[in-house]
Design a protein around this motif. Structure first.
Motif, PDB file in Angstrom:
ATOM      1  N   MET A   1      -2.196   3.341  -8.322  1.00 43.80           N
ATOM      2  CA  MET A   1      -2.849   4.474  -7.213  1.00 43.80           C
ATOM      3  C   MET A   1      -3.702   4.051  -6.245  1.00 43.80           C
ATOM      4  N   ASN A   2      -3.626   5.118  -5.222  1.00 50.34           N
ATOM      5  CA  ASN A   2      -4.499   4.721  -4.060  1.00 50.34           C
ATOM      6  C   ASN A   2      -5.961   5.033  -4.176  1.00 50.34           C
ATOM      7  N   THR A   3      -6.934   4.201  -3.791  1.00 45.20           N
ATOM      8  CA  THR A   3      -8.224   4.513  -3.817  1.00 45.20           C
ATOM      9  C   THR A   3      -8.388   5.478  -2.661  1.00 45.20           C
ATOM     10  N   PRO A   4      -9.095   6.378  -2.583  1.00 45.95           N
ATOM     11  CA  PRO A   4      -9.586   7.130  -1.582  1.00 45.95           C
ATOM     12  C   PRO A   4     -10.351   6.348  -0.473  1.00 45.95           C
ATOM     13  N   ALA A   5     -10.028   6.431   0.725  1.00 42.92           N
ATOM     14  CA  ALA A   5     -10.714   5.539   1.804  1.00 42.92           C
ATOM     15  C   ALA A   5     -12.316   5.899   1.837  1.00 42.92           C
TER      16      ALA A   5
ATOM     17  N   GLY B   1      -1.338   8.550 -22.806  1.00 39.42           N
ATOM     18  CA  GLY B   1      -1.052   9.143 -21.797  1.00 39.42           C
ATOM     19  C   GLY B   1      -1.914   8.776 -20.369  1.00 39.42           C
ATOM     20  N   LEU B   2      -2.957   8.125 -20.704  1.00 36.70           N
ATOM     21  CA  LEU B   2      -3.695   7.555 -19.510  1.00 36.70           C
ATOM     22  C   LEU B   2      -2.937   6.228 -19.226  1.00 36.70           C
TER      23      LEU B   2
ATOM     24  N   GLN C   1      -0.265   3.120 -15.369  1.00 33.99           N
ATOM     25  CA  GLN C   1       0.131   1.943 -15.481  1.00 33.99           C
ATOM     26  C   GLN C   1       1.530   2.224 -15.697  1.00 33.99           C
ATOM     27  N   PRO C   2       2.408   2.837 -15.008  1.00 36.18           N
ATOM     28  CA  PRO C   2       3.911   3.180 -15.379  1.00 36.18           C
ATOM     29  C   PRO C   2       4.633   1.921 -15.666  1.00 36.18           C
TER      30      PRO C   2
END
Lengths: 265, 265
Positions: A1-5, A257-258, A263-264
Protein backbone atom coordinates in the motif's frame (compact mmCIF):
# COMPACT_ATOMS: atom_id res chain seq x y z
CA UNK A 1 0.00 0.00 0.00
CA UNK A 2 1.09 3.53 -0.57
CA UNK A 3 1.90 5.72 2.37
CA UNK A 4 0.28 9.12 2.10
CA UNK A 5 2.95 11.68 1.29
CA UNK A 6 2.96 13.76 4.44
CA UNK A 7 6.00 15.91 5.05
CA UNK A 8 7.70 14.59 8.19
CA UNK A 9 6.72 10.95 7.78
CA UNK A 10 9.72 8.72 7.47
CA UNK A 11 9.71 5.08 6.46
CA UNK A 12 10.93 2.65 9.12
CA UNK A 13 13.54 0.53 7.33
CA UNK A 14 12.51 -3.13 7.14
CA UNK A 15 8.83 -2.61 8.02
CA UNK A 16 6.26 -3.22 5.29
CA UNK A 17 3.00 -2.11 6.89
CA UNK A 18 2.36 0.02 9.93
CA UNK A 19 -1.18 -0.29 11.25
CA UNK A 20 -2.67 1.89 14.00
CA UNK A 21 -5.31 0.20 16.15
CA UNK A 22 -7.34 3.06 17.54
CA UNK A 23 -10.56 3.96 19.29
CA UNK A 24 -11.94 7.35 20.12
CA UNK A 25 -12.77 6.13 23.60
CA UNK A 26 -10.84 4.10 26.16
CA UNK A 27 -12.02 0.81 27.59
CA UNK A 28 -13.53 -0.59 24.42
CA UNK A 29 -11.14 -3.54 24.57
CA UNK A 30 -8.73 -2.12 22.02
CA UNK A 31 -5.51 -3.37 23.67
CA UNK A 32 -6.94 -6.86 24.17
CA UNK A 33 -8.08 -6.94 20.55
CA UNK A 34 -4.75 -5.55 19.35
CA UNK A 35 -2.73 -8.14 21.30
CA UNK A 36 -4.88 -11.00 19.98
CA UNK A 37 -4.73 -9.64 16.45
CA UNK A 38 -0.94 -9.42 16.58
CA UNK A 39 -0.67 -12.99 17.88
CA UNK A 40 -3.10 -14.21 15.20
CA UNK A 41 -1.15 -12.47 12.41
CA UNK A 42 2.08 -13.99 13.70
CA UNK A 43 0.39 -17.41 13.71
CA UNK A 44 -0.27 -16.89 9.98
CA UNK A 45 3.50 -16.93 9.55
CA UNK A 46 3.83 -13.16 9.25
CA UNK A 47 6.61 -11.25 11.01
CA UNK A 48 4.82 -8.99 13.46
CA UNK A 49 5.80 -6.23 15.88
CA UNK A 50 3.54 -4.64 18.48
CA UNK A 51 4.23 -1.12 19.71
CA UNK A 52 2.24 -0.18 22.81
CA UNK A 53 1.73 3.54 22.24
CA UNK A 54 -0.33 3.98 25.41
CA UNK A 55 2.38 5.55 27.54
CA UNK A 56 0.13 6.35 30.54
CA UNK A 57 -1.72 3.04 30.60
CA UNK A 58 0.56 0.44 29.04
CA UNK A 59 -1.46 -2.79 29.34
CA UNK A 60 0.19 -4.87 26.61
CA UNK A 61 2.96 -6.43 28.77
CA UNK A 62 0.41 -7.83 31.25
CA UNK A 63 -1.75 -9.21 28.44
CA UNK A 64 1.20 -11.07 26.90
CA UNK A 65 2.94 -12.06 30.18
CA UNK A 66 5.98 -10.06 29.15
CA UNK A 67 8.62 -9.66 31.81
CA UNK A 68 12.12 -8.29 31.93
CA UNK A 69 13.61 -5.04 30.71
CA UNK A 70 14.41 -4.48 27.06
CA UNK A 71 18.16 -4.13 26.62
CA UNK A 72 20.15 -1.61 24.68
CA UNK A 73 22.20 -3.18 21.92
CA UNK A 74 25.61 -1.64 22.56
CA UNK A 75 26.77 -1.95 18.96
CA UNK A 76 23.73 -0.38 17.29
CA UNK A 77 22.62 1.83 20.18
CA UNK A 78 19.10 0.53 19.63
CA UNK A 79 16.58 -0.96 22.06
CA UNK A 80 15.93 -4.71 21.69
CA UNK A 81 12.19 -5.43 21.76
CA UNK A 82 10.98 -8.37 23.87
CA UNK A 83 9.70 -11.49 22.13
CA UNK A 84 6.70 -13.59 23.14
CA UNK A 85 3.90 -15.45 21.36
CA UNK A 86 5.81 -15.03 18.10
CA UNK A 87 5.86 -11.22 18.32
CA UNK A 88 8.35 -8.47 19.00
CA UNK A 89 6.97 -5.99 21.52
CA UNK A 90 7.88 -2.70 23.08
CA UNK A 91 5.94 -0.87 25.77
CA UNK A 92 6.43 1.80 28.38
CA UNK A 93 5.26 -0.86 30.82
CA UNK A 94 8.53 -2.73 30.21
CA UNK A 95 10.60 0.26 31.24
CA UNK A 96 8.85 0.94 34.55
CA UNK A 97 8.24 -0.79 37.84
CA UNK A 98 4.59 -1.92 38.11
CA UNK A 99 2.23 0.76 39.38
CA UNK A 100 4.60 3.64 38.62
CA UNK A 101 2.68 6.48 36.98
CA UNK A 102 4.14 8.35 34.02
CA UNK A 103 3.32 11.91 34.99
CA UNK A 104 4.47 13.51 31.76
CA UNK A 105 3.30 16.37 29.63
CA UNK A 106 2.91 15.89 25.89
CA UNK A 107 6.42 16.73 24.60
CA UNK A 108 7.96 13.87 26.61
CA UNK A 109 5.29 11.58 25.25
CA UNK A 110 6.15 12.55 21.70
CA UNK A 111 9.84 11.85 22.32
CA UNK A 112 9.13 8.40 23.67
CA UNK A 113 6.94 7.56 20.67
CA UNK A 114 9.74 8.68 18.36
CA UNK A 115 12.13 6.36 20.22
CA UNK A 116 9.72 3.45 19.99
CA UNK A 117 9.31 3.93 16.24
CA UNK A 118 12.84 4.66 15.13
CA UNK A 119 15.16 3.52 17.89
CA UNK A 120 13.87 0.00 18.48
CA UNK A 121 15.57 -2.84 16.67
CA UNK A 122 12.42 -4.11 14.95
CA UNK A 123 14.32 -5.91 12.21
CA UNK A 124 12.30 -7.13 9.21
CA UNK A 125 8.54 -6.97 9.82
CA UNK A 126 5.49 -7.58 7.68
CA UNK A 127 3.38 -5.69 10.19
CA UNK A 128 4.00 -3.22 12.96
CA UNK A 129 0.80 -2.84 14.98
CA UNK A 130 0.46 0.28 17.09
CA UNK A 131 -1.86 0.11 20.10
CA UNK A 132 -2.96 3.73 20.42
CA UNK A 133 -4.21 5.42 23.59
CA UNK A 134 -7.69 6.96 23.55
CA UNK A 135 -8.15 10.52 22.33
CA UNK A 136 -6.75 12.70 19.61
CA UNK A 137 -3.79 14.21 21.43
CA UNK A 138 -0.02 14.26 21.47
CA UNK A 139 0.55 10.57 20.74
CA UNK A 140 -1.88 10.58 17.83
CA UNK A 141 -0.49 13.83 16.44
CA UNK A 142 3.10 12.59 16.72
CA UNK A 143 2.24 9.27 15.11
CA UNK A 144 0.33 10.76 12.22
CA UNK A 145 3.14 13.25 11.64
CA UNK A 146 6.07 10.85 11.95
CA UNK A 147 4.96 7.29 11.39
CA UNK A 148 4.40 5.90 7.92
CA UNK A 149 0.91 4.64 8.84
CA UNK A 150 -0.48 2.47 6.07
CA UNK A 151 -3.79 2.09 7.81
CA UNK A 152 -5.93 2.64 10.88
CA UNK A 153 -8.26 0.05 12.34
CA UNK A 154 -11.00 1.56 14.49
CA UNK A 155 -12.37 -0.35 17.48
CA UNK A 156 -15.58 0.58 19.26
CA UNK A 157 -18.35 -0.81 21.42
CA UNK A 158 -21.95 -0.43 20.23
CA UNK A 159 -22.73 2.28 22.81
CA UNK A 160 -23.79 5.67 21.46
CA UNK A 161 -21.14 7.36 23.55
CA UNK A 162 -18.31 5.24 22.18
CA UNK A 163 -19.63 5.85 18.67
CA UNK A 164 -19.64 9.60 19.23
CA UNK A 165 -15.91 9.36 19.97
CA UNK A 166 -15.41 7.13 16.89
CA UNK A 167 -16.58 9.98 14.69
CA UNK A 168 -13.89 12.19 16.18
CA UNK A 169 -11.21 9.55 15.70
CA UNK A 170 -12.17 8.84 12.10
CA UNK A 171 -12.19 12.55 11.33
CA UNK A 172 -8.68 12.91 12.77
CA UNK A 173 -7.32 10.12 10.55
CA UNK A 174 -9.05 11.68 7.53
CA UNK A 175 -7.55 15.08 8.25
CA UNK A 176 -4.11 13.51 8.55
CA UNK A 177 -4.59 11.35 5.44
CA UNK A 178 -4.27 7.96 7.11
CA UNK A 179 -6.32 5.34 5.21
CA UNK A 180 -9.00 3.77 7.40
CA UNK A 181 -9.10 0.00 7.05
CA UNK A 182 -12.43 -0.33 8.79
CA UNK A 183 -14.43 -0.46 11.99
CA UNK A 184 -14.69 -3.46 14.36
CA UNK A 185 -17.46 -3.61 16.92
CA UNK A 186 -16.25 -5.13 20.18
CA UNK A 187 -18.31 -6.31 23.19
CA UNK A 188 -21.25 -6.71 20.81
CA UNK A 189 -23.31 -9.14 22.85
CA UNK A 190 -23.00 -11.30 25.93
CA UNK A 191 -24.30 -14.87 25.99
CA UNK A 192 -25.46 -15.95 29.46
CA UNK A 193 -23.73 -19.09 30.66
CA UNK A 194 -26.83 -19.93 32.70
CA UNK A 195 -29.48 -19.88 29.97
CA UNK A 196 -27.83 -18.88 26.69
CA UNK A 197 -29.78 -15.59 26.53
CA UNK A 198 -27.82 -13.12 24.39
CA UNK A 199 -27.89 -9.61 25.81
CA UNK A 200 -26.61 -6.55 23.94
CA UNK A 201 -25.35 -4.91 27.12
CA UNK A 202 -23.72 -2.00 25.32
CA UNK A 203 -26.42 -1.66 22.66
CA UNK A 204 -26.95 -3.26 19.31
CA UNK A 205 -26.21 -2.53 15.65
CA UNK A 206 -24.47 0.78 16.32
CA UNK A 207 -21.10 -0.23 14.87
CA UNK A 208 -22.43 -1.27 11.50
CA UNK A 209 -24.71 1.78 11.23
CA UNK A 210 -21.85 4.12 12.13
CA UNK A 211 -19.50 2.46 9.63
CA UNK A 212 -22.11 2.95 6.92
CA UNK A 213 -22.68 6.57 7.87
CA UNK A 214 -18.94 7.33 7.96
CA UNK A 215 -18.46 5.37 4.71
CA UNK A 216 -15.83 3.00 6.11
CA UNK A 217 -15.85 -0.80 5.87
CA UNK A 218 -17.53 -2.68 8.72
CA UNK A 219 -15.25 -5.55 9.70
CA UNK A 220 -17.58 -7.45 12.03
CA UNK A 221 -18.51 -8.02 15.64
CA UNK A 222 -16.57 -9.56 18.51
CA UNK A 223 -18.76 -10.89 21.34
CA UNK A 224 -18.34 -9.76 24.95
CA UNK A 225 -16.73 -12.93 26.24
CA UNK A 226 -15.60 -13.11 29.88
CA UNK A 227 -12.93 -15.55 28.65
CA UNK A 228 -11.24 -12.90 26.46
CA UNK A 229 -10.97 -10.68 29.53
CA UNK A 230 -9.83 -13.39 31.98
CA UNK A 231 -7.25 -14.69 29.51
CA UNK A 232 -5.94 -11.16 28.95
CA UNK A 233 -5.81 -10.63 32.72
CA UNK A 234 -3.74 -13.82 32.97
CA UNK A 235 -1.43 -12.79 30.17
CA UNK A 236 -2.56 -15.42 27.68
CA UNK A 237 -4.17 -14.27 24.43
CA UNK A 238 -7.40 -16.20 23.86
CA UNK A 239 -6.59 -16.91 20.20
CA UNK A 240 -3.78 -19.15 21.44
CA UNK A 241 -5.39 -20.74 24.48
CA UNK A 242 -8.96 -21.18 23.18
CA UNK A 243 -8.83 -20.84 19.39
CA UNK A 244 -12.16 -22.70 19.15
CA UNK A 245 -14.11 -20.10 21.19
CA UNK A 246 -16.62 -17.95 19.28
CA UNK A 247 -14.72 -14.81 20.24
CA UNK A 248 -11.40 -16.32 19.10
CA UNK A 249 -12.93 -17.28 15.79
CA UNK A 250 -14.10 -13.69 15.28
CA UNK A 251 -10.62 -12.39 16.11
CA UNK A 252 -8.88 -14.93 13.87
CA UNK A 253 -11.23 -14.06 11.01
CA UNK A 254 -10.45 -10.37 11.49
CA UNK A 255 -6.71 -11.13 11.42
CA UNK A 256 -7.14 -13.19 8.25
CA UNK A 257 -8.97 -10.33 6.57
CA UNK A 258 -6.24 -7.89 7.53
CA UNK A 259 -3.47 -10.24 6.41
CA UNK A 260 -5.09 -10.57 3.00
CA UNK A 261 -5.87 -6.86 2.76
CA UNK A 262 -2.28 -5.80 3.33
CA UNK A 263 -0.25 -8.74 2.11
CA UNK A 264 -2.17 -10.25 -0.80
CA UNK A 265 -0.61 -13.50 -1.91
CA UNK B 1 -11.74 19.85 54.21
CA UNK B 2 -8.32 21.36 53.93
CA UNK B 3 -6.79 21.82 50.54
CA UNK B 4 -3.22 20.58 50.41
CA UNK B 5 -0.91 23.57 50.29
CA UNK B 6 0.61 23.20 46.87
CA UNK B 7 2.28 26.24 45.37
CA UNK B 8 0.28 27.19 42.28
CA UNK B 9 -3.09 26.02 43.52
CA UNK B 10 -5.61 28.81 43.70
CA UNK B 11 -8.99 28.65 45.38
CA UNK B 12 -11.97 29.14 43.07
CA UNK B 13 -14.05 31.84 44.74
CA UNK B 14 -17.46 30.55 45.80
CA UNK B 15 -16.65 26.83 45.48
CA UNK B 16 -16.47 24.79 48.67
CA UNK B 17 -15.27 21.38 47.47
CA UNK B 18 -13.63 20.36 44.23
CA UNK B 19 -13.72 16.63 43.62
CA UNK B 20 -11.88 14.84 40.80
CA UNK B 21 -13.59 11.69 39.50
CA UNK B 22 -10.77 9.70 37.96
CA UNK B 23 -9.80 6.28 36.66
CA UNK B 24 -6.47 5.08 35.46
CA UNK B 25 -8.14 3.50 32.46
CA UNK B 26 -10.78 4.71 30.05
CA UNK B 27 -14.11 3.01 29.48
CA UNK B 28 -14.75 2.01 33.07
CA UNK B 29 -17.96 4.05 33.07
CA UNK B 30 -16.42 7.03 34.84
CA UNK B 31 -18.34 9.74 32.96
CA UNK B 32 -21.65 7.94 33.37
CA UNK B 33 -20.99 7.51 37.08
CA UNK B 34 -19.81 11.12 37.40
CA UNK B 35 -22.93 12.50 35.68
CA UNK B 36 -25.23 10.39 37.86
CA UNK B 37 -23.33 11.34 40.98
CA UNK B 38 -23.60 15.03 40.17
CA UNK B 39 -27.35 14.73 39.55
CA UNK B 40 -27.78 12.75 42.79
CA UNK B 41 -25.83 15.33 44.81
CA UNK B 42 -27.94 18.13 43.31
CA UNK B 43 -31.07 16.19 44.25
CA UNK B 44 -29.85 16.29 47.87
CA UNK B 45 -30.27 20.06 47.65
CA UNK B 46 -26.58 20.77 47.16
CA UNK B 47 -25.34 23.32 44.61
CA UNK B 48 -23.34 21.29 42.11
CA UNK B 49 -21.18 22.03 39.08
CA UNK B 50 -19.80 19.47 36.64
CA UNK B 51 -16.64 20.22 34.67
CA UNK B 52 -16.02 17.76 31.84
CA UNK B 53 -12.22 17.71 31.77
CA UNK B 54 -12.08 15.13 28.98
CA UNK B 55 -11.26 17.51 26.16
CA UNK B 56 -10.69 14.82 23.49
CA UNK B 57 -13.71 12.70 24.38
CA UNK B 58 -16.27 15.00 25.99
CA UNK B 59 -19.22 12.68 26.67
CA UNK B 60 -21.00 14.62 29.41
CA UNK B 61 -23.24 16.78 27.15
CA UNK B 62 -24.70 13.69 25.46
CA UNK B 63 -25.33 11.99 28.81
CA UNK B 64 -27.24 15.01 30.14
CA UNK B 65 -28.97 15.99 26.86
CA UNK B 66 -27.22 19.34 26.95
CA UNK B 67 -27.60 21.45 23.85
CA UNK B 68 -26.71 24.96 22.87
CA UNK B 69 -23.51 26.94 23.19
CA UNK B 70 -22.43 28.46 26.47
CA UNK B 71 -22.47 32.27 26.20
CA UNK B 72 -19.91 34.78 27.26
CA UNK B 73 -21.23 37.20 29.86
CA UNK B 74 -20.24 40.56 28.36
CA UNK B 75 -20.09 42.33 31.71
CA UNK B 76 -17.90 39.82 33.55
CA UNK B 77 -16.08 38.37 30.54
CA UNK B 78 -16.83 34.92 31.91
CA UNK B 79 -18.40 31.87 30.28
CA UNK B 80 -21.91 30.97 31.45
CA UNK B 81 -22.18 27.23 32.17
CA UNK B 82 -25.27 25.40 30.90
CA UNK B 83 -27.87 24.19 33.37
CA UNK B 84 -29.73 20.87 33.31
CA UNK B 85 -30.91 18.33 35.88
CA UNK B 86 -30.17 20.86 38.61
CA UNK B 87 -26.48 21.17 37.66
CA UNK B 88 -24.22 23.73 36.06
CA UNK B 89 -22.06 22.13 33.39
CA UNK B 90 -19.22 23.02 31.10
CA UNK B 91 -17.67 20.75 28.46
CA UNK B 92 -15.54 20.98 25.36
CA UNK B 93 -18.41 19.14 23.70
CA UNK B 94 -20.55 22.28 24.09
CA UNK B 95 -18.05 24.38 22.16
CA UNK B 96 -17.74 22.10 19.12
CA UNK B 97 -19.90 20.71 16.38
CA UNK B 98 -20.59 17.00 16.98
CA UNK B 99 -17.89 14.69 15.65
CA UNK B 100 -15.25 17.41 15.42
CA UNK B 101 -11.96 16.10 16.80
CA UNK B 102 -9.82 18.26 19.06
CA UNK B 103 -6.39 17.60 17.57
CA UNK B 104 -4.41 19.47 20.19
CA UNK B 105 -1.12 18.99 21.90
CA UNK B 106 -0.90 19.28 25.68
CA UNK B 107 -0.29 23.01 26.19
CA UNK B 108 -3.62 23.88 24.52
CA UNK B 109 -5.31 21.33 26.72
CA UNK B 110 -3.86 22.93 29.83
CA UNK B 111 -5.08 26.36 28.72
CA UNK B 112 -8.62 25.11 28.20
CA UNK B 113 -8.66 23.46 31.64
CA UNK B 114 -7.51 26.72 33.18
CA UNK B 115 -10.39 28.54 31.42
CA UNK B 116 -12.91 25.95 32.60
CA UNK B 117 -11.74 26.30 36.21
CA UNK B 118 -11.28 30.02 36.54
CA UNK B 119 -13.15 31.67 33.70
CA UNK B 120 -16.53 29.97 34.00
CA UNK B 121 -19.20 31.73 36.01
CA UNK B 122 -19.76 28.87 38.47
CA UNK B 123 -21.28 31.11 41.13
CA UNK B 124 -21.71 29.58 44.60
CA UNK B 125 -21.20 25.81 44.62
CA UNK B 126 -21.06 23.19 47.32
CA UNK B 127 -19.38 20.80 44.89
CA UNK B 128 -17.51 21.10 41.64
CA UNK B 129 -17.12 17.62 40.16
CA UNK B 130 -14.36 17.16 37.58
CA UNK B 131 -14.77 14.32 35.11
CA UNK B 132 -11.14 13.50 34.31
CA UNK B 133 -9.88 11.82 31.14
CA UNK B 134 -7.94 8.56 31.48
CA UNK B 135 -4.20 8.64 32.05
CA UNK B 136 -1.76 10.74 34.02
CA UNK B 137 -0.96 13.42 31.47
CA UNK B 138 -1.38 17.10 30.76
CA UNK B 139 -4.94 17.47 32.08
CA UNK B 140 -4.14 15.65 35.30
CA UNK B 141 -0.90 17.57 35.80
CA UNK B 142 -2.59 20.89 35.15
CA UNK B 143 -5.45 20.08 37.49
CA UNK B 144 -3.27 18.90 40.33
CA UNK B 145 -1.08 21.98 39.93
CA UNK B 146 -3.83 24.57 39.59
CA UNK B 147 -7.08 23.27 40.99
CA UNK B 148 -7.80 23.28 44.71
CA UNK B 149 -8.75 19.58 44.66
CA UNK B 150 -10.22 18.55 47.99
CA UNK B 151 -10.52 14.94 46.95
CA UNK B 152 -10.22 12.32 44.24
CA UNK B 153 -12.72 9.53 43.72
CA UNK B 154 -11.26 6.57 41.83
CA UNK B 155 -13.47 4.48 39.54
CA UNK B 156 -12.48 1.09 38.18
CA UNK B 157 -13.87 -2.15 36.83
CA UNK B 158 -12.86 -5.41 38.53
CA UNK B 159 -10.54 -6.42 35.64
CA UNK B 160 -6.88 -6.91 36.50
CA UNK B 161 -5.90 -4.56 33.71
CA UNK B 162 -8.08 -1.72 34.95
CA UNK B 163 -6.74 -2.28 38.46
CA UNK B 164 -3.15 -2.07 37.20
CA UNK B 165 -3.98 1.42 35.90
CA UNK B 166 -5.69 2.29 39.20
CA UNK B 167 -2.39 1.83 41.02
CA UNK B 168 -0.80 4.37 38.69
CA UNK B 169 -3.64 6.85 39.17
CA UNK B 170 -3.60 6.53 42.96
CA UNK B 171 0.18 6.98 43.01
CA UNK B 172 -0.17 10.18 40.94
CA UNK B 173 -2.67 11.68 43.39
CA UNK B 174 -0.43 10.71 46.30
CA UNK B 175 2.59 12.34 44.70
CA UNK B 176 0.58 15.50 44.14
CA UNK B 177 -0.93 15.43 47.63
CA UNK B 178 -4.57 15.12 46.60
CA UNK B 179 -6.57 13.24 49.28
CA UNK B 180 -8.14 10.07 47.90
CA UNK B 181 -11.75 9.71 48.99
CA UNK B 182 -11.98 6.09 47.94
CA UNK B 183 -12.41 3.51 45.20
CA UNK B 184 -15.70 2.53 43.53
CA UNK B 185 -15.94 -0.68 41.55
CA UNK B 186 -18.15 -0.25 38.50
CA UNK B 187 -19.55 -2.94 36.16
CA UNK B 188 -19.17 -5.39 39.04
CA UNK B 189 -21.64 -8.03 37.88
CA UNK B 190 -24.32 -8.51 35.26
CA UNK B 191 -27.65 -10.09 36.12
CA UNK B 192 -29.15 -11.98 33.17
CA UNK B 193 -32.64 -10.83 32.30
CA UNK B 194 -33.41 -14.34 31.04
CA UNK B 195 -32.59 -16.37 34.13
CA UNK B 196 -31.24 -14.05 36.83
CA UNK B 197 -27.78 -15.63 36.68
CA UNK B 198 -25.23 -13.09 37.93
CA UNK B 199 -22.04 -13.11 35.90
CA UNK B 200 -18.88 -11.23 36.91
CA UNK B 201 -17.98 -10.44 33.30
CA UNK B 202 -15.03 -8.27 34.23
CA UNK B 203 -13.91 -10.37 37.18
CA UNK B 204 -14.84 -10.37 40.82
CA UNK B 205 -13.58 -8.90 44.10
CA UNK B 206 -10.69 -7.02 42.52
CA UNK B 207 -11.86 -3.54 43.53
CA UNK B 208 -12.12 -4.29 47.22
CA UNK B 209 -8.81 -6.19 47.30
CA UNK B 210 -7.04 -3.36 45.49
CA UNK B 211 -8.52 -0.73 47.81
CA UNK B 212 -7.26 -2.73 50.78
CA UNK B 213 -3.81 -3.14 49.26
CA UNK B 214 -3.55 0.56 48.41
CA UNK B 215 -4.96 1.48 51.83
CA UNK B 216 -7.83 3.57 50.49
CA UNK B 217 -11.52 3.27 51.45
CA UNK B 218 -13.63 0.91 49.32
CA UNK B 219 -16.89 2.69 48.53
CA UNK B 220 -18.84 -0.20 47.05
CA UNK B 221 -19.91 -1.86 43.82
CA UNK B 222 -22.14 -0.63 41.00
CA UNK B 223 -23.65 -3.45 38.91
CA UNK B 224 -23.21 -3.61 35.12
CA UNK B 225 -26.74 -2.56 34.20
CA UNK B 226 -27.68 -2.18 30.53
CA UNK B 227 -30.18 0.44 31.71
CA UNK B 228 -27.43 2.77 33.05
CA UNK B 229 -25.81 2.63 29.61
CA UNK B 230 -29.00 3.03 27.57
CA UNK B 231 -30.19 5.92 29.76
CA UNK B 232 -26.79 7.61 29.40
CA UNK B 233 -26.94 7.08 25.64
CA UNK B 234 -30.35 8.76 25.66
CA UNK B 235 -29.14 11.65 27.76
CA UNK B 236 -31.16 10.79 30.87
CA UNK B 237 -29.28 9.94 34.07
CA UNK B 238 -30.68 6.72 35.52
CA UNK B 239 -30.83 8.13 39.06
CA UNK B 240 -33.59 10.45 37.82
CA UNK B 241 -35.47 8.15 35.46
CA UNK B 242 -35.24 4.88 37.42
CA UNK B 243 -34.28 5.74 40.99
CA UNK B 244 -35.63 2.36 42.13
CA UNK B 245 -33.20 0.31 40.00
CA UNK B 246 -30.48 -1.59 41.87
CA UNK B 247 -27.80 0.36 40.01
CA UNK B 248 -29.49 3.69 40.84
CA UNK B 249 -29.68 2.73 44.47
CA UNK B 250 -25.95 2.02 44.49
CA UNK B 251 -25.24 5.38 42.85
CA UNK B 252 -27.55 7.28 45.21
CA UNK B 253 -25.92 5.62 48.20
CA UNK B 254 -22.48 6.62 46.90
CA UNK B 255 -23.68 10.22 46.48
CA UNK B 256 -25.09 10.22 49.99
CA UNK B 257 -21.78 9.00 51.39
CA UNK B 258 -19.90 11.72 49.53
CA UNK B 259 -22.34 14.41 50.59
CA UNK B 260 -21.88 13.44 54.24
CA UNK B 261 -18.12 13.07 53.89
CA UNK B 262 -17.63 16.56 52.51
CA UNK B 263 -20.52 18.52 53.92
CA UNK B 264 -21.25 17.08 57.37
CA UNK B 265 -24.41 18.57 58.83
Amino acid sequence: MNTPATHDRQPIPGIKDTLAVASGKGGVGKSTLCANLAVALAAQGLKVGLLDADIYGPNIPGMLSLEGRPEMNQASGRIEPLSAHGLKTISMGLLLDPGTPVIWRGPMLAKMIHQFLFNVDWGELDFLLLDLPPGTGDVQITLTQLAPLTGALIVTTPSAIALEDVRRGVEMFRQTEVPIVGLVENMSYFSCIGCGHAEAIFGSGGGEATARRLKIPFLGQIPLDPLIRSQADEGMPIVRTHPEAESSQALLQLAEGLGTHFQPT
